[in-house]
Design a protein around this motif. Sequence first.
Motif, PDB file in Angstrom:
ATOM      1  N   GLY A 271       0.801  -1.220   0.000  1.00 31.69           N
ATOM      2  CA  GLY A 271       0.000   0.000   0.000  1.00 31.69           C
ATOM      3  C   GLY A 271       0.828   1.260   0.000  1.00 31.69           C
ATOM      4  O   GLY A 271       0.285   2.366   0.037  1.00 31.69           O
ATOM      5  N   PHE A 272       2.166   1.144  -0.047  1.00 27.77           N
ATOM      6  CA  PHE A 272       3.017   2.331  -0.106  1.00 27.77           C
ATOM      7  C   PHE A 272       2.835   3.056  -1.432  1.00 27.77           C
ATOM      8  O   PHE A 272       2.971   4.268  -1.499  1.00 27.77           O
TER       9      PHE A 272
ATOM     10  N   ARG B  68      -3.822  -2.504   5.825  1.00 26.12           N
ATOM     11  CA  ARG B  68      -2.902  -1.695   6.616  1.00 26.12           C
ATOM     12  C   ARG B  68      -2.611  -2.360   7.959  1.00 26.12           C
ATOM     13  O   ARG B  68      -1.506  -2.249   8.499  1.00 26.12           O
ATOM     14  N   LYS B  69      -3.623  -3.026   8.511  1.00 24.23           N
ATOM     15  CA  LYS B  69      -3.447  -3.700   9.796  1.00 24.23           C
ATOM     16  C   LYS B  69      -2.706  -5.014   9.643  1.00 24.23           C
ATOM     17  O   LYS B  69      -1.958  -5.434  10.539  1.00 24.23           O
ATOM     18  N   LEU B  70      -2.900  -5.663   8.526  1.00 21.95           N
ATOM     19  CA  LEU B  70      -2.387  -7.013   8.317  1.00 21.95           C
ATOM     20  C   LEU B  70      -0.946  -7.034   7.820  1.00 21.95           C
ATOM     21  O   LEU B  70      -0.176  -7.932   8.138  1.00 21.95           O
ATOM     22  N   VAL B  71      -0.561  -6.003   7.026  1.00 21.17           N
ATOM     23  CA  VAL B  71       0.708  -6.026   6.294  1.00 21.17           C
ATOM     24  C   VAL B  71       1.665  -4.989   6.865  1.00 21.17           C
ATOM     25  O   VAL B  71       1.293  -3.838   7.111  1.00 21.17           O
ATOM     26  N   SER B  72       2.915  -5.381   7.079  1.00 20.91           N
ATOM     27  CA  SER B  72       3.978  -4.428   7.414  1.00 20.91           C
ATOM     28  C   SER B  72       5.048  -4.504   6.333  1.00 20.91           C
ATOM     29  O   SER B  72       5.246  -5.557   5.719  1.00 20.91           O
ATOM     30  N   TYR B  73       5.733  -3.410   6.127  1.00 20.40           N
ATOM     31  CA  TYR B  73       6.702  -3.318   5.038  1.00 20.40           C
ATOM     32  C   TYR B  73       7.983  -2.682   5.559  1.00 20.40           C
ATOM     33  O   TYR B  73       7.956  -1.607   6.165  1.00 20.40           O
ATOM     34  N   THR B  74       9.094  -3.346   5.338  1.00 17.73           N
ATOM     35  CA  THR B  74      10.408  -2.812   5.707  1.00 17.73           C
ATOM     36  C   THR B  74      11.185  -2.527   4.434  1.00 17.73           C
ATOM     37  O   THR B  74      11.466  -3.431   3.655  1.00 17.73           O
ATOM     38  N   ARG B  75      11.501  -1.261   4.232  1.00 17.62           N
ATOM     39  CA  ARG B  75      12.168  -0.855   2.996  1.00 17.62           C
ATOM     40  C   ARG B  75      13.636  -1.246   3.003  1.00 17.62           C
ATOM     41  O   ARG B  75      14.215  -1.605   4.031  1.00 17.62           O
TER      42      ARG B  75
ATOM     43  N   LEU C 223      10.290   9.242   9.564  1.00 21.04           N
ATOM     44  CA  LEU C 223       8.879   9.632   9.609  1.00 21.04           C
ATOM     45  C   LEU C 223       8.063   8.870   8.575  1.00 21.04           C
ATOM     46  O   LEU C 223       6.981   8.347   8.881  1.00 21.04           O
ATOM     47  N   VAL C 224       8.560   8.788   7.345  1.00 28.31           N
ATOM     48  CA  VAL C 224       7.830   8.105   6.276  1.00 28.31           C
ATOM     49  C   VAL C 224       7.622   6.638   6.624  1.00 28.31           C
ATOM     50  O   VAL C 224       6.506   6.105   6.515  1.00 28.31           O
TER      51      VAL C 224
ATOM     52  N   ASN D  43       3.614   2.710   8.339  1.00 32.61           N
ATOM     53  CA  ASN D  43       3.320   1.480   9.074  1.00 32.61           C
ATOM     54  C   ASN D  43       2.469   1.731  10.318  1.00 32.61           C
ATOM     55  O   ASN D  43       2.453   0.914  11.250  1.00 32.61           O
ATOM     56  N   ASN D  44       1.762   2.892  10.332  1.00 32.51           N
ATOM     57  CA  ASN D  44       0.726   3.162  11.339  1.00 32.51           C
ATOM     58  C   ASN D  44       1.247   3.306  12.757  1.00 32.51           C
ATOM     59  O   ASN D  44       0.577   2.926  13.716  1.00 32.51           O
ATOM     60  N   TRP D  45       2.441   3.885  12.930  1.00 35.94           N
ATOM     61  CA  TRP D  45       2.921   4.151  14.281  1.00 35.94           C
ATOM     62  C   TRP D  45       2.189   5.343  14.871  1.00 35.94           C
ATOM     63  O   TRP D  45       1.753   5.304  16.013  1.00 35.94           O
TER      64      TRP D  45
END
Length: 600
Positions: A84-85, A107-114, A409-410, A415-417
């Motif tokens: 979703g990025f 958004r709740k289910l998926v996390s993304y580490t760049r 920040l991005v 990731n909804n912090w």
Amino acid sequence: MALSVDTSAIPMEALEPLQTEIFSGPREFELSFRNVSYCVKQKHDRTHSAILKNLSGSFQSGRLVGILGPSGAGKSSLLNVLSGFKKTNVTGQLMVDGQLLSERRSRKLVSYTRQEVTLWQCLTVEESLRYAAEFKLGHCTHEQKQTKVLELLDILGLQRCADTLTADISGGQAKRLSIGLELVSDPKVMLLDEPTSGLDSVAAYQVLAYVRELAARGRVIACVIHQPNSQQMQLIDDLFVLAKGRRIYNGPTNEMVTRFASFELHCPVSYNPADYALEVASLEQEDERLERLMMEEEKDIFDYKPTRLATEKCVDESYQRYSLTTFQQLQLLLHRTAMCMVNDSYQFKARIGINIAIASLLSLAFYSTGNNADRMWANTAVLIISLYAIFFTSLFSAVLVYPRESACLVQESKNNWYSLKAYYWAKIIVELPTLFCSSLVFVVIVYFFTSQPLEWFRFGMFTLVCLLFGWISQMLGLLLGSLMPIQISLFIALLVLVPASLFSGYFVPLRDAGPFLRPLMYVSFVRYAFEGVLNSIYSYDRPNLECPEVFCYFGKLKHFLSFISMPELAYGYDLLGLCAWTVVLMAAVYLSLQRRIKIL
């Protein structure tokens, strides 16, 4: 266009509630996507270039998925879309167990580490995990959060460096920590963009081993792997291979060679299968074998009408994007910033030290000029130089530091912090005392050692103008730092300052300004600051200055003010002009951060 979703969220009872233990494994599930396409607009001719072309595939929980492909194949773009990025110019469907996934649930289910590791370098490893837990686990008690932090340190092998600043840890430890920060909230799907890039083979293997262990505990984990060696390949359960934005393989790692061989693409016995997959993906598009392979992989594509995410807004009152309220986020952000200043106060001390050094030099060069009628021009130079000193120290401190902070920040906002609103006001609140302390030290030294009038109301007026001007400089620095790289930001800052100074009334007096230049003087923030300090020092019935010579041309103060044609405006109007610039730049900073979060 954006990734299509269904207005009815997937029944999450199958995946929720989230377990209180971090790694208790939920039932097996499948993340799949269908007909995903993504294109970018070319600047030179305004046409769209396809990056991803009708991609379909599936990732199973409990299995580590490696995404392979040559440079430019669309690997990172695929993760950006699935996470979703990236939402603009995207079409397709995202599903869990065959049911369409709503934007909010994804958004709740998926996390993304760049790929780029973005860590707060002024925090220790344990502090970084603790703040992540505070932001993402607002419903848990302090003891539960601390337990999860300790478990993550153990699982990721970070106990030995728990008390080390993240600026001082190794590349492999930084990669593991960046994964651990998102693992705090126990996401069911983790997307990792090149978690082994920049690491030696041993560190890369260790990172992949940790990632595979996390996948084995019931998560979907897909990661882009640039060029895995044979040892790393043994850790990867499934492969998703891309060639020029199209899929050429999606399945178990040990079946890829056989699959390619069925299309007369035979892998030599001595080859690493990953290397051969890259060779196949790099074949010319006209290669008949590659074309047949692509067509076979894409045979599950049916007629499909792309829809836009903007028309598919899911209404789900039970969904809460953030774990904390905006006020709680603000409190925690302020606490984290204070912790950063305690751990690493070098920047603040350096800024104070630089201001003291410049103020001391200025005081030595213009000692006791403030009440000398024979040195009126020199004293006026003191005023304009003081403004420039405050401008550059305030602007440079923001420009040089903020690009790194805005990257954090991005990542955290996506990731909804926390919300942008909470971060923005925390940033404003933190910057104000820093600016006040550094600027006040400078003003006190210069004001008294250059013998400006010892009247408290004049000192207060002078200080207020300097603080407002410094705040404008600070906001301009934040704006440039959030929009462009450091080198370009400094260049643009000079381009802004030169015309603003030219129309300040010091270099080109108002009486000499033509009808075309005069309006520009009313939009120059330097002009309002310069006129404000002139008002504070020379206006309000100040007596004539002392004349140490037989004759002083500016012995009478009104002659000097008439000569420079200033101040033209009252002090209150100067403050109003500076306040207007402050509001404009603060709004611009917020909008630039909002834009940065959306486009990255």
